[in-house]
Enzyme design. Structure first.
Site, PDB file in Angstrom:
ATOM      1  N   CYS A  50      57.898 102.425 -19.294  1.00 27.52           N
ATOM      2  CA  CYS A  50      56.298 102.000 -19.571  1.00 27.52           C
ATOM      3  C   CYS A  50      56.172 101.856 -21.078  1.00 27.52           C
ATOM      4  O   CYS A  50      55.316 101.028 -21.416  1.00 27.52           O
ATOM      5  CB  CYS A  50      55.613 103.440 -19.124  1.00 27.52           C
ATOM      6  N   ASN A  51      56.987 102.527 -21.853  1.00 30.81           N
ATOM      7  CA  ASN A  51      56.817 102.519 -23.235  1.00 30.81           C
ATOM      8  C   ASN A  51      57.667 101.563 -23.983  1.00 30.81           C
ATOM      9  O   ASN A  51      57.463 101.224 -25.192  1.00 30.81           O
ATOM     10  CB  ASN A  51      56.820 103.859 -23.835  1.00 30.81           C
ATOM     11  N   ARG A  52      58.747 100.966 -23.423  1.00 27.88           N
ATOM     12  CA  ARG A  52      59.819 100.300 -24.456  1.00 27.88           C
ATOM     13  C   ARG A  52      60.535  99.342 -23.311  1.00 27.88           C
ATOM     14  O   ARG A  52      60.626  99.544 -21.901  1.00 27.88           O
ATOM     15  CB  ARG A  52      60.577 101.148 -25.110  1.00 27.88           C
ATOM     16  N   SER A 107      60.373 108.833 -28.664  1.00 30.39           N
ATOM     17  CA  SER A 107      59.404 108.366 -27.525  1.00 30.39           C
ATOM     18  C   SER A 107      57.631 108.628 -28.164  1.00 30.39           C
ATOM     19  O   SER A 107      57.530 109.135 -29.023  1.00 30.39           O
ATOM     20  CB  SER A 107      59.425 109.623 -26.537  1.00 30.39           C
ATOM     21  N   GLN A 114      62.329 112.773 -19.901  1.00 32.50           N
ATOM     22  CA  GLN A 114      62.314 111.537 -18.787  1.00 32.50           C
ATOM     23  C   GLN A 114      63.440 110.486 -19.557  1.00 32.50           C
ATOM     24  O   GLN A 114      64.067 109.778 -18.471  1.00 32.50           O
ATOM     25  CB  GLN A 114      61.071 111.271 -18.351  1.00 32.50           C
ATOM     26  N   GLY A 187      51.652 106.692  -6.606  1.00 30.21           N
ATOM     27  CA  GLY A 187      52.910 106.334  -7.091  1.00 30.21           C
ATOM     28  C   GLY A 187      53.679 107.662  -6.642  1.00 30.21           C
ATOM     29  O   GLY A 187      53.139 108.923  -6.418  1.00 30.21           O
ATOM     30  N   GLY A 189      57.205 108.312  -8.315  1.00 31.52           N
ATOM     31  CA  GLY A 189      58.201 108.559  -9.244  1.00 31.52           C
ATOM     32  C   GLY A 189      58.318 109.884  -9.820  1.00 31.52           C
ATOM     33  O   GLY A 189      57.519 110.606  -9.887  1.00 31.52           O
ATOM     34  N   GLU A 190      59.022 109.703 -11.026  1.00 30.30           N
ATOM     35  CA  GLU A 190      59.262 110.991 -11.892  1.00 30.30           C
ATOM     36  C   GLU A 190      58.039 111.167 -12.571  1.00 30.30           C
ATOM     37  O   GLU A 190      57.793 112.429 -12.579  1.00 30.30           O
ATOM     38  CB  GLU A 190      60.373 110.461 -12.737  1.00 30.30           C
ATOM     39  N   ILE A 192      54.816 110.664 -11.954  1.00 26.60           N
ATOM     40  CA  ILE A 192      54.101 111.201 -10.904  1.00 26.60           C
ATOM     41  C   ILE A 192      54.434 112.696 -10.438  1.00 26.60           C
ATOM     42  O   ILE A 192      53.482 113.577 -10.251  1.00 26.60           O
ATOM     43  CB  ILE A 192      53.501 110.475  -9.753  1.00 26.60           C
TER      44      ILE A 192
END
EC number: 1.2.1.70
Length: 425
Positions: A50-52, A107, A114, A187, A189-190, A192
């Site tokens: 999401c961030n990179r 991060s 994560q 969702g 995933g990890e 959520i």
């Protein structure tokens, strides 16, 4: 051997740019193979979260510009726009950057765990694509080791601070009593999963998990006593949801303005708190224009995150030092590896000369030669042959005025005046 880390992240690019540079899981194998085929990259891995979005590359000679061109072409972006958001780290800096990323030091949420799992997934996909070889493979293993040491030896991961936790913290500020609220999580995933865990711990009255496949939603829902539904059921659940948090890998928005407007009418305009953690976004930006909706994206969580990071600042300094040591140790080992081929060739040459002199000595002995004379001749012959090539090269270097090379040779052969004096006494 040259390492390159190139990419964009939450510090350098807006959500809009990050959306367009993100790789879907389905794209990764083909993208990696294309990257190695169309650039000078011998080994490559891609981390896309999401961030990179980051590319980790091993090349014979660094050519970051060619990689930037490939990335822009692949995503049909303007090269100038990409260049304005991209960062490039080379060699030691690339190694250190990877270790900082894996340790959670780069991060949005300092120390979040994560990212290490995501980096391990990036490594696994690159292995599947056949684009990870011995050098990048060693770097990934060193990176995982450094991240593990940071987790073990510092307090950076002790407090539950993450994007998921930040989202729940913000919900707690808006709704004073989460025990009276219902949450819709989109969702499975990890991220959520972490959101569900935090909401469950905060005593949220009812949690609904919506996902493309009901089986995966049910697996997650069972852990927290939640209810599982399909994405198609979201409109019905939306009207009863006070909190909506979404994080999927969808390339198109899951929630549009119209669906949210309909839900608000059914709720008689009772407010809805929404957090869109996904990149690309799951919730249309226009939803934020509605009067009774509080919509936050990943970029909006900075302030919430800052409050939760204070306890980790001291640990971060210790973690940075561990990463610096880990990066330097890796580069030292890598430089040692560079000498292996030279040492191997030198050993093979020496063993060939030894065998030649040994065979000569054995023939002399077989012909009745005096053993002491044969041994002396063997020693002289082997010494002369081993010294011949270095002697010729040293004389040549001396004639050329290469005093630096002569000094290096003296260090290489561990020669000094003291040892000479002692040997002559």
């Amino acid at each position: 051997m040259a390492f390159l880390a190139l990419g964009i992240n939450h510090k350098t690019a807006s959500v809009d740019v990050r959306e367009r540079v993100a790789f879907t899981p389905e794209q990764l194998v083909d993208a990696l193979q294309q990257l190695c085929r169309l650039t000078a990259s011998r080994e490559a891995a891609i981390l896309s979260t999401c961030n990179r979005s980051e590319l980790y590359i091993e090349q014979d000679h660094l050519s970051a510009d060619a990689v930037l061109h490939w990335l822009a072409d692949y995503h049909r972006l303007s090269l100038d726009e990409l260049r304005a958001s991209a960062y490039i780290h080379e060699e030691h800096d690339a190694v250190r950057h990877m270790m900082r990323v894996a340790s959670g030091l780069d991060s949005l949420v300092l120390g979040e765990p994560q990212i290490l799992g995501q980096m391990k997934s990036a490594y696994a996909v690159a292995r599947e694509a056949g684009t990870v070889g011995p050098l990048l493979g060693r770097l990934f293993q060193a990176t995982f080791s450094a991240a593990k040491q940071v987790r073990t030896d510092t307090a950076i991961g002790e407090n539950p601070v993450s994007v998921a936790f930040a989202a729940v913290s913000l919900a707690r500020q808006i709704f004073s009593d989460l025990g009276r609220s219902q949450a819709l999580l989109i969702g499975a995933g990890e991220t959520i999963t972490l959101v569900a865990r935090h909401l469950h711990e905060q005593g949220v009255r009812r949690i609904v998990v919506a996902n493309r496949t009901l089986e995966r939603a049910s697996t997650l829902a069972e852990q927290f006593g939640a209810h599982a539904v399909l994405l198609a059921d979201i409109p019905q659940e939306l009207a009863n949801s006070d909190i909506v948090i979404s994080s999927t890998a969808s390339q198109l928005p899951i929630l549009g303005k119209g669906a949210v407007e309909s839900a608000l009418k059914q709720r008689r305009h009772k407010p809805i708190f929404m957090v869109d953690i996904a990149v690309p976004r799951d919730i249309e930006p226009e939803v934020g224009e509605l009067d009774d909706v509080y919509l936050y994206t990943v970029d909006d969580l900075h302030d919430v995150v800052a409050e939760n990071l204070k306890s980790r600042q001291g640990a971060a300094q210790a973690a940075e030092e561990l990463v610096s040591v880990g990066a330097e140790d890796f580069m030292v080992r890598l430089r040692e590896l560079a000498a292996v081929d030279v040492l191997k060739a030198y050993r093979q040459q020496s063993e060939r000369l030894r065998d030649e002199e040994l065979q000569k000595a054995q023939r002399l002995l077989a012909n009745g030669g005096n053993p002491e004379d044969v041994l002396a001749q063997l020693a002289r012959g082997l010494t002369n042959k081993l010294l011949h090539a270095p002697s010729v090269q040293l004389k040549k270097l001396s004639a050329e005025g290469r005093l630096d090379a002569l000094a290096m040779a003296q260090e290489l052969f561990a020669l000094n005046e003291g040892s000479t004096d002692k040997s002559s006494q």
